[in-house]
Enzyme design. Structure first.
Site, mmCIF file in Angstrom:
data_model
loop_
_atom_site.group_PDB
_atom_site.id
_atom_site.type_symbol
_atom_site.label_atom_id
_atom_site.label_comp_id
_atom_site.label_asym_id
_atom_site.label_seq_id
_atom_site.Cartn_x
_atom_site.Cartn_y
_atom_site.Cartn_z
ATOM 1 N N GLU A 50 0.828 -1.070 -0.097
ATOM 2 C CA GLU A 50 -0.246 -0.026 -0.061
ATOM 3 C C GLU A 50 0.782 1.244 -0.110
ATOM 4 O O GLU A 50 0.424 2.286 -0.548
ATOM 5 C CB GLU A 50 -1.004 0.172 0.980
ATOM 6 C CG GLU A 50 -2.130 -0.974 1.088
ATOM 7 C CD GLU A 50 -1.835 -2.373 1.571
ATOM 8 O OE1 GLU A 50 -0.656 -2.373 1.865
ATOM 9 O OE2 GLU A 50 -2.732 -3.244 1.717
ATOM 10 N N PHE A 112 -10.719 -6.865 14.555
ATOM 11 C CA PHE A 112 -9.850 -7.332 13.648
ATOM 12 C C PHE A 112 -9.472 -6.206 12.527
ATOM 13 O O PHE A 112 -10.628 -5.722 11.988
ATOM 14 C CB PHE A 112 -10.311 -8.800 13.046
ATOM 15 C CG PHE A 112 -9.297 -9.006 11.979
ATOM 16 C CD1 PHE A 112 -7.895 -9.564 12.500
ATOM 17 C CD2 PHE A 112 -9.614 -8.996 10.830
ATOM 18 C CE1 PHE A 112 -7.025 -9.838 11.359
ATOM 19 C CE2 PHE A 112 -8.732 -9.601 9.583
ATOM 20 C CZ PHE A 112 -7.606 -10.178 10.148
ATOM 21 N N GLN A 113 -8.389 -5.670 12.639
ATOM 22 C CA GLN A 113 -7.922 -4.753 11.350
ATOM 23 C C GLN A 113 -8.831 -3.471 11.470
ATOM 24 O O GLN A 113 -9.139 -2.821 10.619
ATOM 25 C CB GLN A 113 -8.131 -5.360 9.969
ATOM 26 C CG GLN A 113 -7.059 -6.482 9.671
ATOM 27 C CD GLN A 113 -7.187 -6.976 8.287
ATOM 28 O OE1 GLN A 113 -7.966 -6.638 7.519
ATOM 29 N NE2 GLN A 113 -5.961 -7.634 7.768
ATOM 30 N N LYS A 162 -17.877 -0.418 6.715
ATOM 31 C CA LYS A 162 -18.293 -1.409 6.042
ATOM 32 C C LYS A 162 -19.783 -1.200 5.974
ATOM 33 O O LYS A 162 -20.467 -1.484 4.827
ATOM 34 C CB LYS A 162 -18.023 -2.732 6.531
ATOM 35 C CG LYS A 162 -18.544 -3.741 5.618
ATOM 36 C CD LYS A 162 -17.503 -5.346 5.849
ATOM 37 C CE LYS A 162 -17.991 -6.510 4.960
ATOM 38 N NZ LYS A 162 -17.166 -6.510 3.714
ATOM 39 N N MET A 469 23.933 9.203 0.822
ATOM 40 C CA MET A 469 23.753 10.657 1.359
ATOM 41 C C MET A 469 24.352 10.589 2.965
ATOM 42 O O MET A 469 24.965 11.664 3.360
ATOM 43 C CB MET A 469 22.220 11.223 1.137
ATOM 44 C CG MET A 469 21.974 12.257 1.255
ATOM 45 S SD MET A 469 22.973 13.151 0.374
ATOM 46 C CE MET A 469 21.894 14.304 -0.395
#
Lengths: 572, 168
Positions: A50, A112-113, A162, A469
């Site tokens: 993602e 959950f999630q 949802k 760097m």
């Protein structure tokens, strides 16, 4: 007629003219995905992570000027987007990020999630909200597209539980919304602009400093015309690089920490600085007390909050860059700046940008120049690090080509996915990703996205076997104590061998095998004579191409101004 | 930079979930010195009004107002610093384990300050004060100097623009 929330979401995307959605599936967006499945005219791009997904949307948005649309699930799907959302926030990239959320009766239960993604992204979005009422869904989606793309653009996050996706409700998607707390500036204060013009006209040593805002407002042509009508030299920020063609006689170069000597000197010595579309980031100003010490400063920016935030200015002008320049062009009369331009030209002669030919491998300058020549008119997308600075120094942009880079946040891992997104947005153009061996490894899984969607980009890895760097800081300021910056397999994380050319240990990964594993074309370049043939082959290939350039680790980016020091204190 | 001093803002915001967190988060995220924040409803049920006290110099204060204005949920920012306003703060002070003599002193203080003794017990009194924030500061200082066992509960200041007078 009432329709399900998911149907309204898809309707909104279609009415906004969205043709690509960068998506990664999950349980809390499967309803929306199913609805999209049944609409053939929106293409879903399946990323492999993602964070990369949002960078792809950024690349798409930066290349096209359109709003990038992302669709991810709740929990980890949402948290993975955070770095890239911050990146878009700092570089003013219009995005609408839709996150699925657990049903409202589960919110707050550590379901959950479930995460509070709106809370987590509050300080890095232009607007973010959880939809809590099916009736407001249409209005909120419209707000998202309006807010993301107007004023100073930025990312908007809409979190949709949802149950809202499934609930029936109004089917209308509004044409427009009135938002009482959001009124982007759409005009210019003529009196203030006149004052600015008068001051600029009175200057002996005038300078224009142009930033990324000029590009965002599409004011490149007007800026060029304005500069030419008045004979004022132009320096750019990194985000502004290319807003006027680099072969233009008035162009001095990039200013800032790794800017051109002449550009930094010109800003230090000018008596009026006309800055437009830049927020005076610390990478541009260095020590604020020493910045442009002789100058009275005019600052044109579309966002009031950007003005007098870092640098206190003499004449603030709150305006879109294009609007302001349109007026200024009308008034513009030529100034006598020959002497001043000769002084600047002498600085350039004194310390031009150039790198020595290396003892082995190839020099970043050679590679950048060859890339510019081979891919004239391309979209050049960089990652973050030394290669990025070399690209800003040595890639030559003409009026067709442009640079896409992570300027504000400096996000390693940005380059490769952003290049994929840019190519999706502009399939007819060459897209060249310039990246380092460190940044490449931060999102290399996206080669699968490129292969599966048939997206041809040319990725040039500047492999110096170090996180260069920081290694450069260790080399110059920390007694060459190279802790955790070597990317070779070693017996200890403390790389005490002062000799960076010690090549006994193994470098991982083998980028050629990696390219091969995904079915891409890999080309390794270890000496100068191989540069052009490799680029020519890459240009002709139908496959995604990876070219690995062997860059000597001891190459450093110069000039350099140490953080917090004055811009005149350049290490040359 | 201008003088570092106490300044006041009235903020009209959308009465929505998360707005208070967003406003408060701006102050912490950008290291602005927030000293007091109260929030309540207005005549419009979808609009809340906050009274915010900050301690800052001129430049930072300008930036705070601009940053607040960039928030989509912020409808209006009113700078109360140099405006005629009426300001009040509710304060409760519980004086515990006091002697009869101290109790008498508590009543004298209440009378002088024009505040109320709203509850009393054998060895304790509860004071309620609705004064300006500054006056309450003074009251607190006096109570601390006079009594050893005190609980103080302060509500934060609420301000409204004055009509023809000012009390701050």
């Amino acid at each position: 007629m009432d329709i399900a929330g998911k149907k309204l979401i898809v309707k909104a995307l279609m009415e906004e003219g969205v043709d690509k959605v960068f998506a990664y599936p999950g349980g809390m967006i499967v309803d929306i995905m199913d609805e999209l499945y049944q609409k053939a005219d929106i293409e879903l791009i399946l990323a492999r992570h993602e964070q990369a997904l949002v960078h792809e949307a950024e690349g798409y948005a930066r290349a096209t000027g359109k709003t990038g649309v992302c669709l991810v699930t709740s929990g980890p799907g949402a948290t993975n987007t955070i770095t890239a959302i911050a990146d878009a926030h700092y570089d003013s990239v219009p995005l609408v990020v839709i996150t699925g959320q657990v049903a409202q009766d589960l919110i707050g239960n550590d379901a959950f999630q479930e995460v509070d993604i709106v809370g987590m992204t509050r300080s890095i979005t232009k607007y973010g909200v959880t939809v809590r009422d099916r009736k407001s869904l249409g209005r909120i989606l419209k707000m998202a597209f309006v807010i993301a793309s107007t004023g100073k653009p930025g990312p908007v996050l809409i979190d949709i539980p949802k149950d809202i996706q499934q609930a029936a409700g109004p089917g209308e998607y509004p044409d427009q919304v009135s938002i009482r707390g959001y009124k982007p500036n759409e005009s210019v204060h003529i009196g203030q602009l006149k004052k600015a013009y008068k001051l600029l006209k009175s200057a002996k040593h005038p300078m224009i400093l142009a930033g990324g805002g000029v590009r965002i407002s599409g004011a490149e042509d007007k800026l060029l015309e304005f500069a030419h009508r008045m004979n004022i030299p132009v320096a750019t920020t990194i985000m502004g690089k290319g807003v006027i063609p680099e072969d233009d006689p008035l162009y001095v170069g990039n200013s800032g920490m790794h800017g051109r000597y002449a550009a930094n000197m010109a800003i230090m010595e000018c008596d009026v600085l006309f800055s437009i579309g830049t927020r005076f980031n610390d990478r541009i100003t260095g020590d604020l007390n020493e910045f442009a010490p002789k100058a009275r400063i005019i600052h044109v920016d579309v966002e009031t909050a950007s003005i007098s935030r870092n640098v206190v200015v003499d004449i603030p002008v709150v305006s879109d860059a294009a609007l302001a320049l349109e007026k200024l062009v009308e008034w513009a009369e030529p100034m006598k700046t020959d002497k001043w331009r000769t002084i600047i030209a002498d600085w350039e002669k004194e310390h031009p940008l150039s790198m020595k030919k290396p003892a082995y491998g190839v020099s970043p300058q050679q590679v950048c120049e060859a890339i510019s020549d081979t891919f004239s008119g391309a979209l050049f997308v960089t990652d973050v690090g030394q290669h990025q600075m070399w690209a800003t120094q040595y890639i030559k942009l003409n009026s067709d080509s442009r640079l896409i880079t992570s300027g504000g946040l400096g996000t390693m891992g940005f380059g490769f996915p952003a290049a994929i997104g840019a190519k999706i947005g502009a399939p007819e153009r060459d897209v060249v990703c310039i990246t380092g061996d460190g940044g490449m490894q931060m999102n290399m899984q996206e080669m699968a996205t490129a292969m599966c969607h048939g997206i041809k980009t040319v990725t040039c890895i500047f492999n110096n076997e170090y996180l260069g760097m920081v290694r450069q800081m260790q080399q110059m300021f920390f007694g060459k104590r190279y802790g955790i910056t070597s990317l070779r397999k070693q017996s200890t994380w403390r790389d005490t061998s002062k000799d960076v050319t010690n090549r006994e240990s193994q470098y991982v990964p083998d980028f050629m095998k990696w390219a091969d594993a995904y079915g891409a074309l890999g080309i390794r370049v270890t000496e100068e004579s191989e540069i052009l043939p490799a680029l020519t082959q890459a240009k002709a290939s139908d496959l995604p191409v990876v070219i690995e350039f062997t860059i000597p680790p001891e190459e450093v980016v110069l000039p350099m101004v140490q953080g917090g020091k004055a811009m005149s204190e350049m290490i040359l | 930079m201008g003088k570092v001093k106490k300044r006041w803002i009235a903020l009209y915001v959308e009465n929505e979930v998360g707005v208070l967190a967003k406003v408060a988060g701006l102050f912490s995220g950008k290291s602005y010195n927030l000293s007091s924040l109260t929030v309540g409803t207005t005549e419009h049920e979808d609009i809340s009004r906050m009274t915010i006290g900050v301690t800052s110099d001129d430049i930072t204060f300008e930036q705070i107002k601009k940053q607040l204005n960039t928030m989509v949920e912020v409808i209006k920012v009113v700078d109360l610093t140099d405006m005629p306003i009426h300001m009040k703060e509710v304060l409760f002070a519980k004086l515990k384990r006091i002697t009869a003599e101290e109790k008498a002193e508590a009543f004298r203080i209440a009378e002088t300050y024009g505040i109320t003794v709203i509850d009393i017990d054998r060895d304790a009194v509860l004071l309620e004060s609705t004064l300006t924030e500054r006056r309450n500061d003074e009251l607190c200082a006096l109570l601390r100097a006079t009594f050893s066992h005190i609980d103080i509960v302060r509500g934060g200041a609420v301000a409204v623009e004055g009509l023809s007078t000012s009390c701050r």
